[in-house]
Design a protein around this motif. Structure first.
Motif, PDB file in Angstrom:
ATOM      1  N   ASP A 120       0.824  -1.218   0.000  1.00 44.23           N
ATOM      2  CA  ASP A 120       0.000   0.000   0.000  1.00 44.23           C
ATOM      3  C   ASP A 120       0.857   1.267   0.000  1.00 44.23           C
ATOM      4  OD1 ASP A 120      -2.394   1.448   0.019  1.00 44.23           O
ATOM      5  OD2 ASP A 120      -2.460   1.526   2.216  1.00 44.23           O
ATOM      6  N   GLN A 133      -8.974   1.665  -7.473  1.00 47.73           N
ATOM      7  CA  GLN A 133      -7.763   1.510  -8.277  1.00 47.73           C
ATOM      8  C   GLN A 133      -8.098   1.397  -9.756  1.00 47.73           C
ATOM      9  OE1 GLN A 133      -6.631  -1.972  -6.073  1.00 47.73           O
ATOM     10  NE2 GLN A 133      -4.949  -0.924  -5.027  1.00 47.73           N
ATOM     11  N   ARG A 192      -0.956  -5.627  -4.179  1.00 50.18           N
ATOM     12  CA  ARG A 192      -0.798  -5.382  -2.744  1.00 50.18           C
ATOM     13  C   ARG A 192       0.075  -4.145  -2.491  1.00 50.18           C
ATOM     14  NH1 ARG A 192      -1.626  -6.893   2.164  1.00 50.18           N
ATOM     15  NH2 ARG A 192       0.004  -7.048   3.767  1.00 50.18           N
ATOM     16  N   GLN A 207     -11.665   0.105  -3.640  1.00 53.09           N
ATOM     17  CA  GLN A 207     -10.364   0.730  -3.423  1.00 53.09           C
ATOM     18  C   GLN A 207     -10.045   1.778  -4.493  1.00 53.09           C
ATOM     19  OE1 GLN A 207      -7.294  -2.226  -2.834  1.00 53.09           O
ATOM     20  NE2 GLN A 207      -8.454  -3.285  -1.236  1.00 53.09           N
ATOM     21  N   LYS A 239      -1.351   1.634  -3.843  1.00 53.98           N
ATOM     22  CA  LYS A 239      -2.219   2.381  -2.951  1.00 53.98           C
ATOM     23  C   LYS A 239      -3.677   2.335  -3.421  1.00 53.98           C
ATOM     24  CE  LYS A 239       0.933   6.108  -1.448  1.00 53.98           C
ATOM     25  NZ  LYS A 239       1.150   7.576  -1.557  1.00 53.98           N
ATOM     26  N   TRP A 240      -4.578   2.583  -2.518  1.00 51.85           N
ATOM     27  CA  TRP A 240      -5.964   2.823  -2.906  1.00 51.85           C
ATOM     28  C   TRP A 240      -5.974   4.072  -3.796  1.00 51.85           C
ATOM     29  CZ3 TRP A 240     -10.299   1.718   1.133  1.00 51.85           C
ATOM     30  CH2 TRP A 240     -10.088   0.453   1.697  1.00 51.85           C
TER      31      TRP A 240
END
Length: 351
Positions: free
Chosen positions: A249, A294, A269, A292, A272-273
């Motif tokens: 993250d 993304q 993984r 999230q 980042k969001w």
């Protein structure tokens, strides 16, 4: 064969050697490549004949040679001469070709021909042309002494660039540039690069040019060393779970160049969001959490203007290739080392 001004060319050349994949593909260790002499072809209208100086060795060459893509119709002809990141000198001009002269240093990338008429070709996205012809997969490529190229997809190489070291600019270089060009990052941002081979080592450099911090992630010690030599802000051993946990993250953008579900999971993984993942390889996603925010983008090569930018950046010394040189006759050896994961970065064959 003439140069367009009436003078005869290459009178002394009756045939030349090429390295072909046989009609029966198999593991590179089973020797599916062989050398033979073939007749020299004259370039057709809009084409050039190149005397090959060098050709980079791409993992896609290995996939094709070993028959991994046969079900998808690749190669389109059989036997075929592989190789799609080629540098050389103009040996003859086909009818109607302008802007090139005999002896000019030039390069050819995987995109050998496009229709020039579809919505993609007319909007600077020629790499998406549905009729595109790929060098070394649909037509003969650069594992040989000569190669026919399409003038519209042949690029002058700036003075001062070594033609052997320049060969990878025409696949890893343009691929990596196309990936990084899809990002909106700069100082204060973090970009993580997963997969540090031929394309990844170029992506590290292009990402650094944005001003972002670059985290290079890989499982091969030599690849991590190369990334540090090229200026990566940080390197991470992907076989170390604790090291991967430390960067979870943390990245505003993640670039992936390893066709591995495990690497894809590591990359997501790390992202980042709200971050962006750009991939130049296939992805398999068992799940994708929409909450999230993304973004995933795919990237293939780049357009002609981007290719010229890559060459200019290399000429200015802002990026460089890391190569291991092999004589053209050592093509099988270079491919075997690639298959075994024993190359430091990019193998290049040369005449």
């Amino acid at each position: 064969m003439t140069d367009g001004r009436g003078s005869s060319l290459l009178r002394s050349v009756h045939g030349f050697h090429v390295c072909e994949r046989t009609r029966h593909p198999g593991p590179i260790s089973a020797h599916p490549l062989h050398w033979r002499e073939t007749s020299l072809l004259a370039p057709g209208p809009g084409q050039l004949l190149l005397e090959v100086v060098a050709c980079g060795v791409c993992r896609s060459n290995l996939h094709m040679i070993e028959g991994d893509w046969a079900a998808d119709g690749v190669p389109a002809i059989n036997p075929i001469i592989p190789g799609h990141e080629v540098t050389g000198r103009v040996a003859a001009l086909g009818e109607g070709v302008t802007g090139f002269a005999l002896g000019d240093p030039v390069g050819v990338q995987p995109l050998w021909w496009t229709c020039e008429e579809c919505e993609y070709c007319t909007s600077g996205r020629e790499y998406l042309c549905h009729q595109r012809v790929i060098t070394g997969e649909h037509v003969h490529g650069g594992y040989g002494q000569y190669m026919v190229a399409t003038a519209a997809h042949t690029y002058p190489i700036p003075a001062g660039l070594d033609l052997i070291d320049a060969a990878p600019l025409f696949c890893p270089g343009i691929t990596a540039f196309g990936v990084v060009d899809k990002l909106d990052v700069g100082p204060g941002d973090t970009v993580a690069v997963f997969g540090l081979g031929g394309v990844g080592h170029m992506a590290v450099q292009f990402a650094l040019l944005t001003g972002a911090d670059v985290v290079a992630v890989g499982r091969t010690k030599e690849h991590l060393v190369v990334a540090r030599e090229l200026g990566a802000t940080r390197t991470v051993d992907s076989t170390d779970p604790a090291a991967l946990e430390q960067i979870a993250d943390s990245a505003d953008a993640v670039l992936t160049f390893a066709d591995s579900d495990a690497v894809t999971a590591q990359a997501l993984r790390t992202l980042k969001w709200g971050g962006t993942l750009v991939t130049a390889v296939p992805l398999n996603l068992p799940s994708f959490p929409f909450n999230q925010g993304q973004v995933i983008k795919a990237s293939i090569l780049g357009n002609r203007e981007q290719m010229r930018t890559v060459l200019q950046l290399a000429a200015e010394g802002k990026v460089r290739t890391v190569t291991e040189r092999f004589a053209m006759s050592e093509a099988a050896t270079a491919l075997e080392l690639l298959a075994q994961g024993k190359l430091r970065s990019r193998a290049v064959l040369h005449n």
